[in-house]
Design a protein around this motif. Structure first.
Motif, PDB file in Angstrom:
ATOM      1  N   PHE A 155       0.690  -1.227   0.023  1.00 46.25           N
ATOM      2  CA  PHE A 155      -0.124  -0.027  -0.056  1.00 46.25           C
ATOM      3  C   PHE A 155       0.671   1.190   0.088  1.00 46.25           C
ATOM      4  O   PHE A 155       0.619   2.250  -0.801  1.00 46.25           O
ATOM      5  CB  PHE A 155      -0.910  -0.075   1.331  1.00 46.25           C
ATOM      6  N   PRO A 156       1.822   1.388   0.892  1.00 51.22           N
ATOM      7  CA  PRO A 156       2.517   2.664   1.001  1.00 51.22           C
ATOM      8  C   PRO A 156       3.531   2.649  -0.072  1.00 51.22           C
ATOM      9  O   PRO A 156       4.024   1.711  -0.734  1.00 51.22           O
ATOM     10  CB  PRO A 156       3.391   2.790   2.453  1.00 51.22           C
ATOM     11  N   MET A 157       4.105   4.154  -0.483  1.00 53.97           N
ATOM     12  CA  MET A 157       5.249   4.139  -1.214  1.00 53.97           C
ATOM     13  C   MET A 157       6.536   3.851  -0.304  1.00 53.97           C
ATOM     14  O   MET A 157       6.650   4.150   0.519  1.00 53.97           O
ATOM     15  CB  MET A 157       5.365   5.834  -1.712  1.00 53.97           C
ATOM     16  N   MET A 158       7.339   2.922  -1.230  1.00 53.34           N
ATOM     17  CA  MET A 158       8.620   2.618  -0.626  1.00 53.34           C
ATOM     18  C   MET A 158       9.752   3.118  -1.452  1.00 53.34           C
ATOM     19  O   MET A 158       9.706   2.790  -2.781  1.00 53.34           O
ATOM     20  CB  MET A 158       8.535   1.268  -0.369  1.00 53.34           C
ATOM     21  N   MET A 159      10.626   3.663  -0.859  1.00 50.43           N
ATOM     22  CA  MET A 159      11.972   4.106  -1.593  1.00 50.43           C
ATOM     23  C   MET A 159      13.027   3.363  -1.105  1.00 50.43           C
ATOM     24  O   MET A 159      13.452   3.427   0.076  1.00 50.43           O
ATOM     25  CB  MET A 159      11.928   5.868  -1.362  1.00 50.43           C
ATOM     26  N   THR A 160      13.634   2.498  -2.043  1.00 51.91           N
ATOM     27  CA  THR A 160      14.329   1.549  -1.481  1.00 51.91           C
ATOM     28  C   THR A 160      15.601   1.689  -2.507  1.00 51.91           C
ATOM     29  O   THR A 160      15.654   2.247  -3.519  1.00 51.91           O
ATOM     30  CB  THR A 160      13.973  -0.062  -1.643  1.00 51.91           C
ATOM     31  N   ALA A 161      16.775   0.873  -2.152  1.00 55.43           N
ATOM     32  CA  ALA A 161      17.914   1.027  -2.941  1.00 55.43           C
ATOM     33  C   ALA A 161      17.664   0.415  -4.256  1.00 55.43           C
ATOM     34  O   ALA A 161      18.427   0.509  -5.511  1.00 55.43           O
ATOM     35  CB  ALA A 161      19.180   0.586  -2.530  1.00 55.43           C
ATOM     36  N   ALA A 162      16.818  -0.729  -4.505  1.00 59.17           N
ATOM     37  CA  ALA A 162      16.106  -1.368  -5.546  1.00 59.17           C
ATOM     38  C   ALA A 162      15.235  -0.434  -6.458  1.00 59.17           C
ATOM     39  O   ALA A 162      14.999  -0.998  -7.506  1.00 59.17           O
ATOM     40  CB  ALA A 162      15.865  -2.505  -5.263  1.00 59.17           C
ATOM     41  N   GLY A 163      14.812   0.675  -6.030  1.00 62.47           N
ATOM     42  CA  GLY A 163      13.948   1.547  -6.650  1.00 62.47           C
ATOM     43  C   GLY A 163      12.850   1.849  -5.848  1.00 62.47           C
ATOM     44  O   GLY A 163      12.578   1.541  -4.682  1.00 62.47           O
ATOM     45  N   THR A 164      11.935   2.662  -6.393  1.00 64.29           N
ATOM     46  CA  THR A 164      10.704   3.047  -5.607  1.00 64.29           C
ATOM     47  C   THR A 164       9.546   2.312  -5.872  1.00 64.29           C
ATOM     48  O   THR A 164       9.092   2.159  -7.165  1.00 64.29           O
ATOM     49  CB  THR A 164      10.513   4.569  -5.937  1.00 64.29           C
ATOM     50  N   ILE A 165       8.588   1.947  -5.061  1.00 64.07           N
ATOM     51  CA  ILE A 165       7.329   1.345  -5.167  1.00 64.07           C
ATOM     52  C   ILE A 165       6.424   2.339  -4.995  1.00 64.07           C
ATOM     53  O   ILE A 165       6.306   3.006  -4.004  1.00 64.07           O
ATOM     54  CB  ILE A 165       7.024   0.207  -4.174  1.00 64.07           C
ATOM     55  N   SER A 166       5.486   2.475  -6.139  1.00 62.19           N
ATOM     56  CA  SER A 166       4.559   3.776  -5.773  1.00 62.19           C
ATOM     57  C   SER A 166       3.257   3.230  -4.865  1.00 62.19           C
ATOM     58  O   SER A 166       3.106   2.332  -4.610  1.00 62.19           O
ATOM     59  CB  SER A 166       3.696   3.817  -7.393  1.00 62.19           C
ATOM     60  N   ALA A 167       2.643   4.016  -4.277  1.00 58.08           N
ATOM     61  CA  ALA A 167       1.745   4.058  -3.395  1.00 58.08           C
ATOM     62  C   ALA A 167       0.386   3.674  -4.126  1.00 58.08           C
ATOM     63  O   ALA A 167       0.130   4.095  -5.268  1.00 58.08           O
ATOM     64  CB  ALA A 167       1.195   5.505  -2.650  1.00 58.08           C
ATOM     65  N   ALA A 168      -0.304   2.607  -3.558  1.00 55.81           N
ATOM     66  CA  ALA A 168      -1.636   2.119  -4.016  1.00 55.81           C
ATOM     67  C   ALA A 168      -2.606   3.281  -4.076  1.00 55.81           C
ATOM     68  O   ALA A 168      -2.738   4.211  -3.393  1.00 55.81           O
ATOM     69  CB  ALA A 168      -2.176   1.224  -3.216  1.00 55.81           C
ATOM     70  N   ARG A 169      -3.512   3.330  -5.162  1.00 55.74           N
ATOM     71  CA  ARG A 169      -4.603   4.325  -5.176  1.00 55.74           C
ATOM     72  C   ARG A 169      -5.904   3.595  -4.804  1.00 55.74           C
ATOM     73  O   ARG A 169      -6.297   2.709  -5.269  1.00 55.74           O
ATOM     74  CB  ARG A 169      -4.501   4.949  -6.670  1.00 55.74           C
ATOM     75  N   VAL A 170      -6.435   4.240  -3.875  1.00 55.65           N
ATOM     76  CA  VAL A 170      -7.747   3.474  -3.274  1.00 55.65           C
ATOM     77  C   VAL A 170      -8.883   4.745  -3.493  1.00 55.65           C
ATOM     78  O   VAL A 170      -8.679   5.944  -3.012  1.00 55.65           O
ATOM     79  CB  VAL A 170      -7.590   3.490  -1.831  1.00 55.65           C
ATOM     80  N   PHE A 171      -9.792   4.382  -4.051  1.00 55.61           N
ATOM     81  CA  PHE A 171     -11.095   5.219  -4.312  1.00 55.61           C
ATOM     82  C   PHE A 171     -12.355   4.642  -3.442  1.00 55.61           C
ATOM     83  O   PHE A 171     -12.659   3.394  -3.473  1.00 55.61           O
ATOM     84  CB  PHE A 171     -11.280   5.044  -5.716  1.00 55.61           C
ATOM     85  N   VAL A 172     -12.727   5.394  -2.531  1.00 54.43           N
ATOM     86  CA  VAL A 172     -13.820   5.058  -1.777  1.00 54.43           C
ATOM     87  C   VAL A 172     -15.238   5.629  -2.102  1.00 54.43           C
ATOM     88  O   VAL A 172     -15.259   6.901  -2.422  1.00 54.43           O
ATOM     89  CB  VAL A 172     -13.675   5.597  -0.246  1.00 54.43           C
ATOM     90  N   MET A 173     -16.264   5.001  -2.415  1.00 59.55           N
ATOM     91  CA  MET A 173     -17.493   5.439  -2.859  1.00 59.55           C
ATOM     92  C   MET A 173     -18.474   5.215  -2.025  1.00 59.55           C
ATOM     93  O   MET A 173     -19.159   4.219  -1.702  1.00 59.55           O
ATOM     94  CB  MET A 173     -17.845   4.455  -4.076  1.00 59.55           C
ATOM     95  N   GLY A 174     -18.859   6.494  -1.421  1.00 61.83           N
ATOM     96  CA  GLY A 174     -19.828   6.262  -0.459  1.00 61.83           C
ATOM     97  C   GLY A 174     -19.110   6.868   0.995  1.00 61.83           C
ATOM     98  O   GLY A 174     -18.460   6.120   1.550  1.00 61.83           O
TER      99      GLY A 174
END
Length: 374
Positions: A155-174
């Motif tokens: 879920f979270p953005m992670m910045m590591t020596a191997a590269g960056t993982i983007s944060a998950a995009r969550v959309f709440v309806m209601g």
């Protein structure tokens, strides 16, 4: 003679909650009530019979409601389980009166006074009695946790020596109670969160939780706010505008949580098959309204449905998957309700008109609630 409060073991499939805990048993006993619990009633919620006995409850395997003045339940008990309860006994539970009218009629015929806790008015003094809010709060949390488990990435953005993982995009309806908790939970997990609702007043609530509001701006004058703070059905114009907005937004999302429910009606359809097809493979949708027809096309209660590479999940009873906490909150709602009206001289609760008339379904052998007579 002390008022007798009986608590049955829940019989509905998959129901793990219980309508009383040792905490509330102790409090009822302090009011002067006698509390009788069916043996094993709390086991699925991690409460042993001995825990109840330690706080003053009597445990019975048979004749649990014999002499009962009040019967507490999470879901309404079937009529055959109530044989032996006193004439005019209160049945206090979530009674599902719109889809289980047969059971309501049976309560009336038996002379019981059925009190539907889900009809509790949303007024300030009844907030602590509101089972819909307490259970929806947990459901919103659980929806995000389950979606995170089904989603094959972090879920979270992670910045590591191997590269960056983007944060998950969550959309709440209601953005009712469940939606607000879903937003807060997803934010805590580090997701990039957006949300939408038919009620324009929720925009500030969304922003206060650090999420981005996604609202239809082109259709004026549609607030979507009904009596008691519940959402109402959207107009055809708003539905079309919302569908266009959602279609462009949903295609970019990794997780979608849908929470839209209208009391007494089928859940509104929010996500179509075409919109699912626009999402990336591996995305997840959690449909909190699946038990009432579903917000998502093709969702099935208690099954993982894969459409266009997207996992669609949803439970027929989400709070029961957090049985211990859900029971603790539900039972406090019941205690807060009964204790608020407890008359010390009579040794029992005496309802006022505002709340009594709102939640009372049956009395004197008749169905009396206006919502069931219209």
């Amino acid at each position: 003679m002390a008022t007798t409060i009986s608590v049955l073991r829940e019989r509905a499939d998959g129901e793990s909650r219980v309508a009383a805990t040792p905490e509330t048993v102790k409090k009822f006993t302090a009011l002067g009530a006698k509390v009788v619990i069916e043996s094993g009633a709390g086991l699925a919620a991690s409460i042993a019979d001995a825990d109840y006995q330690a706080t003053g409850a009597e445990i019975r395997s048979e004749g649990v409601v014999n002499g009962a003045d009040i019967v507490l339940g999470v879901q309404g008990p079937e009529g055959d389980l109530l044989a032996g309860a006193n004439p005019g006994a209160w049945i206090v539970a979530s009674l599902d009166p719109f889809t289980r009218r047969d059971r309501v009629d049976a309560y009336a015929a038996a002379g019981f006074e059925a009190l539907a806790m889900e009809f509790m008015p949303r007024i300030t003094r009844a907030q602590s009695m509101d089972i819909l809010s307490s259970q929806s709060n947990l459901a919103g949390y659980k929806a995000v946790i389950e979606a995170a488990g089904a989603y094959g990435r972090a879920f979270p953005m992670m910045m590591t020596a191997a590269g960056t993982i983007s944060a998950a995009r969550v959309f709440v309806m209601g953005v009712g109670v469940a939606g607000l908790q879903a937003i807060a939970t997803a934010r805590r997990l580090g997701a990039q969160v957006s949300a939408t609702d038919v009620r324009s007043a929720t925009k500030e609530q969304i922003q206060s939780l650090g999420a981005k509001p996604i609202f239809v701006e082109s259709v004026a004058g549609i607030e979507g706010e009904g009596a008691g703070g519940y959402a109402t059905e959207m107009s055809a114009e708003y539905q079309q505008a919302q569908a266009e907005l959602v279609s462009s937004h949903i295609a970019k999302q990794d997780i979608v949580i849908t929470t839209a429910l209208i009391p007494g009606r089928a859940a509104p359809r929010l996500v179509t098959d075409a919109q699912i097809a626009s999402m990336k493979p591996g995305s997840v949708i959690f449909d909190l309204a699946v038990a009432q027809g579903g917000n998502v096309e093709g969702s099935v209660p208690d099954q993982v449905v894969v459409k266009h590479g997207v996992k669609i999940i949803g439970f027929s009873n989400t709070p029961t998957h957090l049985a211990a906490d859900a029971s603790a909150l539900f039972s406090r709602n019941l205690y807060n309700f009964l204790s608020a009206f407890w008359d010390k001289e009579q040794g029992k609760p005496v309802l006022d008109e505002e709340i009594g008339n709102a939640i009372r379904l049956t009395q004197g052998g008749q169905v009396v609630n206006p919502r069931l007579l219209g």
